[in-house]
Write a protein that holds these residues in place. Structure first.
Motif, mmCIF file in Angstrom:
data_model
loop_
_atom_site.group_PDB
_atom_site.id
_atom_site.type_symbol
_atom_site.label_atom_id
_atom_site.label_comp_id
_atom_site.label_asym_id
_atom_site.label_seq_id
_atom_site.Cartn_x
_atom_site.Cartn_y
_atom_site.Cartn_z
ATOM 1 N N LYS A 136 7.836 12.152 0.656
ATOM 2 C CA LYS A 136 8.305 13.372 1.328
ATOM 3 C C LYS A 136 8.805 14.401 0.341
ATOM 4 N N HIS A 137 9.428 13.977 -0.733
ATOM 5 C CA HIS A 137 10.054 14.889 -1.683
ATOM 6 C C HIS A 137 9.269 15.045 -2.978
ATOM 7 N N THR A 138 8.058 14.512 -3.009
ATOM 8 C CA THR A 138 7.220 14.655 -4.210
ATOM 9 C C THR A 138 6.033 15.546 -3.898
ATOM 10 N N PRO A 139 5.888 16.663 -4.618
ATOM 11 C CA PRO A 139 4.730 17.545 -4.356
ATOM 12 C C PRO A 139 3.439 16.874 -4.746
ATOM 13 N N PRO A 140 2.350 17.210 -4.061
ATOM 14 C CA PRO A 140 1.048 16.605 -4.367
ATOM 15 C C PRO A 140 0.684 16.856 -5.831
ATOM 16 N N ARG A 141 0.080 15.823 -6.446
ATOM 17 C CA ARG A 141 -0.297 15.960 -7.870
ATOM 18 C C ARG A 141 -1.703 16.502 -7.969
ATOM 19 N N ALA A 199 0.833 -1.209 0.000
ATOM 20 C CA ALA A 199 0.000 0.000 0.000
ATOM 21 C C ALA A 199 0.866 1.256 0.000
ATOM 22 N N HIS A 200 1.936 1.232 0.784
ATOM 23 C CA HIS A 200 2.848 2.371 0.867
ATOM 24 C C HIS A 200 3.561 2.583 -0.467
ATOM 25 N N LEU A 201 4.003 1.485 -1.077
ATOM 26 C CA LEU A 201 4.696 1.557 -2.358
ATOM 27 C C LEU A 201 3.760 2.050 -3.456
ATOM 28 N N GLU A 202 2.542 1.564 -3.452
ATOM 29 C CA GLU A 202 1.569 2.004 -4.455
ATOM 30 C C GLU A 202 1.330 3.510 -4.340
ATOM 31 N N GLU A 203 1.222 3.998 -3.121
ATOM 32 C CA GLU A 203 1.024 5.441 -2.902
ATOM 33 C C GLU A 203 2.194 6.234 -3.465
ATOM 34 N N ALA A 204 3.414 5.731 -3.262
ATOM 35 C CA ALA A 204 4.600 6.433 -3.758
ATOM 36 C C ALA A 204 4.663 6.403 -5.282
ATOM 37 N N LEU A 205 4.304 5.296 -5.887
ATOM 38 C CA LEU A 205 4.337 5.189 -7.345
ATOM 39 C C LEU A 205 3.307 6.112 -7.997
ATOM 40 N N VAL A 206 2.173 6.269 -7.340
ATOM 41 C CA VAL A 206 1.165 7.212 -7.837
ATOM 42 C C VAL A 206 1.695 8.636 -7.720
ATOM 43 N N ALA A 207 2.375 8.933 -6.611
ATOM 44 C CA ALA A 207 2.879 10.283 -6.373
ATOM 45 C C ALA A 207 3.891 10.717 -7.424
ATOM 46 N N VAL A 208 4.729 9.784 -7.901
ATOM 47 C CA VAL A 208 5.748 10.158 -8.899
ATOM 48 C C VAL A 208 5.229 9.987 -10.322
ATOM 49 N N ASN A 266 10.945 -2.969 5.786
ATOM 50 C CA ASN A 266 11.170 -1.646 6.364
ATOM 51 C C ASN A 266 11.993 -0.754 5.437
ATOM 52 N N ILE A 267 12.969 -1.339 4.742
ATOM 53 C CA ILE A 267 13.778 -0.574 3.792
ATOM 54 C C ILE A 267 12.907 -0.051 2.654
ATOM 55 N N LEU A 268 12.072 -0.928 2.106
ATOM 56 C CA LEU A 268 11.207 -0.526 0.994
ATOM 57 C C LEU A 268 10.202 0.537 1.432
ATOM 58 N N ARG A 269 9.695 0.410 2.641
ATOM 59 C CA ARG A 269 8.775 1.433 3.137
ATOM 60 C C ARG A 269 9.517 2.747 3.384
ATOM 61 N N GLY A 270 10.762 2.659 3.786
ATOM 62 C CA GLY A 270 11.569 3.867 3.954
ATOM 63 C C GLY A 270 11.790 4.582 2.632
ATOM 64 N N ILE A 271 12.011 3.811 1.575
ATOM 65 C CA ILE A 271 12.159 4.405 0.237
ATOM 66 C C ILE A 271 10.863 5.094 -0.171
ATOM 67 N N ALA A 272 9.732 4.392 0.044
ATOM 68 C CA ALA A 272 8.432 4.982 -0.300
ATOM 69 C C ALA A 272 8.187 6.257 0.501
ATOM 70 N N ARG A 273 8.572 6.247 1.769
ATOM 71 C CA ARG A 273 8.384 7.426 2.619
ATOM 72 C C ARG A 273 9.160 8.628 2.080
ATOM 73 N N GLN A 274 10.398 8.377 1.648
ATOM 74 C CA GLN A 274 11.228 9.473 1.120
ATOM 75 C C GLN A 274 10.698 9.984 -0.218
ATOM 76 N N LYS A 310 -4.019 -1.006 -14.298
ATOM 77 C CA LYS A 310 -3.733 -2.215 -15.073
ATOM 78 C C LYS A 310 -3.183 -3.315 -14.152
ATOM 79 N N LYS A 311 -2.056 -3.906 -14.532
ATOM 80 C CA LYS A 311 -1.563 -5.050 -13.761
ATOM 81 C C LYS A 311 -0.229 -4.772 -13.079
ATOM 82 N N LEU A 312 0.110 -3.493 -12.903
ATOM 83 C CA LEU A 312 1.415 -3.177 -12.325
ATOM 84 C C LEU A 312 1.566 -3.733 -10.907
ATOM 85 N N MET A 313 0.636 -3.453 -10.021
ATOM 86 C CA MET A 313 0.773 -3.905 -8.638
ATOM 87 C C MET A 313 0.740 -5.432 -8.516
ATOM 88 N N PRO A 314 -0.169 -6.131 -9.231
ATOM 89 C CA PRO A 314 -0.103 -7.595 -9.162
ATOM 90 C C PRO A 314 1.239 -8.160 -9.619
#
Length: 253
Positions: free
Chosen positions: A248-253, A198-207, A237-245, A216-220
């Motif tokens: 943090k550095h991506t402005p809202p779309r 869920a955290h990774l999906e949120e980050a991928l949408v943000a960028v 935890n590492i992957l969630r840390g990447i998503a968090r950063q 489509k089928k990206l997340m599956p």
């Protein structure tokens, strides 16, 4: 596996018997092959080399397995070598007309590991002549290592290594770590992994890499990819840390 478990397992029950070995170096190499897989009981039947336990070649080939070599027993007959054993397996590349049942190393290892009351022995012959028929006929089974039919000859210590390896796998059982030796952390829970997705999906949408309206089928596909890695808690935890950063550095779309 703790020491108590090992003491009552195949590691302490299995005996390696070498019959009329010619080269001291091969005895040392067998000792090394045994120790690398956790086995220690070695018996020599009338070795043809002088002072096989202290010969410089034997010591050199044993490398770090000097204890296995030094504790080997030398006896005068196969009967003495098999005293205390209740299951013997002859090892030979040559099949015999009147041999006991033929097994693979894996079949022998599974049988020996499964029965705690069994005191098995692996009997390997001379480098040039192998085992005489009368010894093969005294054994419960004959082990034939599946090999290239056009060239099936294995060095004595190579054969011992194959057998010791199969015996170790059978003794360890399904708990063996297929990824190899080294540090491994705790496996991540289903909840931890789902939170990461869920955290990774949120980050991928943000960028802008994932279109939330048309995913489509990206997340599956990403889930299938990560499922193959057997994620650990620290990795999640590492992957969630990447998503968090990223967030943090991506402005809202």
């Amino acid at each position: 596996m703790n020491p108590t478990e090992i003491d009552t397992s195949l590691f302490k029950r299995l005996r390696f018997v070498l019959v009329e070995t010619s080269r001291a170096g091969n005895i040392g190499a067998v000792a090394r092959a045994m120790k690398t897989m956790g086995f220690s009981e070695l018996v020599l039947v009338t070795p043809k080399c002088a002072e096989p336990l202290t010969d410089p070649e034997a010591v050199a080939f044993a490398s770090g397995a000097i204890d296995v070599l030094g504790n080997a027993r030398i006896v005068g007959s196969i009967g003495e070598a098999l005293e205390g054993c209740n299951f013997a397996a002859a090892v030979s590349a040559r099949l015999r007309e009147f041999s006991p049942p033929v097994w693979t190393p894996r079949e022998f290892a599974a049988h020996a590991a499964a029965q705690a009351e069994l005191r098995p022995a692996l009997v390997l012959g001379n480098e040039r002549f192998g085992l005489p028929n009368h010894i093969v006929e005294q054994c419960n089974v004959l082990i034939n290592i599946p090999a290239n039919p056009e060239y099936s000859s294995l060095n004595l210590s190579q054969a011992a290594q194959v057998l010791a390896y199969e015996a170790r796998l059978a003794a360890i059982g399904d708990g063996i770590d297929a990824r190899g030796v080294g540090f491994h952390g705790d496996a991540a829970s289903v909840a931890q992994i789902e939170g990461m997705y869920a955290h990774l999906e949120e980050a991928l949408v943000a960028v802008g890499f994932l279109d939330a309206g048309n995913p489509k089928k990206l997340m599956p596909r990403l889930k299938r990819l990560f499922a193959r890695t057997q994620l650990e808690t620290e990795e999640v935890n590492i992957l969630r840390g990447i998503a968090r950063q990223i967030l943090k550095h991506t402005p809202p779309r």
